[in-house]
Enzyme design. Sequence first.
Site, PDB file in Angstrom:
ATOM      1  CB  THR A  25       0.820 -11.403  -2.024  1.00 41.54           C
ATOM      2  OG1 THR A  25       1.042 -10.412  -2.244  1.00 41.54           O
ATOM      3  CG2 THR A  25       1.548 -11.840  -0.584  1.00 41.54           C
ATOM      4  NE  ARG A  61       0.310  -0.850  -0.251  1.00 43.53           N
ATOM      5  CZ  ARG A  61       0.127  -2.224  -0.066  1.00 43.53           C
ATOM      6  NH1 ARG A  61       1.230  -3.002  -0.311  1.00 43.53           N
ATOM      7  NH2 ARG A  61      -0.813  -2.541   0.393  1.00 43.53           N
TER       8      ARG A  61
HETATM    9  N1  ASP Z   1      -0.956  -8.223   0.924  1.00 42.36           N
HETATM   10  C1  ASP Z   1      -0.206  -7.541  -0.277  1.00 42.36           C
HETATM   11  C2  ASP Z   1      -0.154  -6.084  -0.133  1.00 42.36           C
HETATM   12  O1  ASP Z   1      -1.145  -5.372   0.425  1.00 42.36           O
HETATM   13  C3  ASP Z   1      -0.921  -7.917  -1.263  1.00 42.36           C
HETATM   14  C4  ASP Z   1      -1.667  -9.277  -1.511  1.00 42.36           C
HETATM   15  O2  ASP Z   1      -1.784 -10.183  -0.699  1.00 42.36           O
HETATM   16  O3  ASP Z   1      -2.043  -9.658  -2.730  1.00 42.36           O
HETATM   17  O4  ASP Z   1       0.770  -5.598  -0.356  1.00 42.36           O
END
Ligand code: ASP
Length: 325
Positions: A186, A214
């Site tokens: 992310t 989701r």
């Molecule tokens: N926070 C993001 C999610 O759960 C994933 C991540 O930060 O890597 O979609």
Amino acid sequence: MSDLSMEPVVVIHGGAWAIPDKLSSASVEGVCSAARAGYDVLIRGGSAMDAVEAAVRVMEDCPAFDAGTGSVLNTKGEVEMDSVIMDGRELQCGSVACVQNIKNPVSLARAVLEKTDHTLLVGKGANEFAEEIGIHTVPTDSLVTEDAREEWRHFMQFKTTVNVLFRNREATPSTSAVCDTLGHDTVGAVALDRSGTTAAATSTGGITAKRPGRVGDSPIVGAGAYADNESGAVSTTGHGESITKVCLARQVTHLMESGMSAQKASEVALQKMADRVKGHGGVVTVSKDGDIGKHFTTERMAWAWIKAGKLHYGLNSGEDFIAAE
Ligand code: ASP
């Protein structure tokens, strides 16, 4: 403050998780390029909003990250992306969730902020809005990398819990094999511009083999990002369900409002997430005065920031490399 006297700052993250060695240099190079793109906007007198959007777009276009091109796949093998952007002046924000076939979800999130009366559009409605304003869809294949497909195949074969991706630094080595094959990056950016305005943006493809539909923390205001000129701006990354439960980004600004530094507030908020919901992740923060915070409780987080012409960056705990820009 609006006399253009602030020292501009941009702080970037490229995802907090057990980043495998094969992705480490691409992640670090990606966050440094994003920091340069954001800082370039700021030193030319551009706004914090323009800076975070430019920085996030660089990472959305880089296949090493789980955002835009390079997004991970859900259980059906499809890409569904989430993004948010927030302007600290009047708490204006825009987000999109579960959007498909969009090259730069952060720009669509910004369009939600600027061109609608809403703060969040999801799925089909968000895609229809994109078409309406001339953000055309791209073929799914152009967003999917071979690494993302490989991770998906691996995940579907072994049905590994996503929680191993966000294990803390002390976790057992038995999870390493899984983390070496699963991707998770992310991206996010926060900035302070010369006028003293703060902004934050986050963009993600979510987590590998998530259920269709989701939505994680990333597009949720107060969880995935927050910006308020009265305190500062924050972008988060990590286990989305945990981040949402503790409203991580807003926690950090709340702690800054009570007088904590950006760094301390970042550390305290992540510790609270670990204590309350056993969740791990990372944050990047800039205070309204330009103090910088960055912290992660996962094994690694690629990060970079630029202030006063100096680029700082790192990946492992305790690292702080410096380069003159
Ligand atoms: N926070 C993001 C999610 O759960 C994933 C991540 O930060 O890597 O979609």
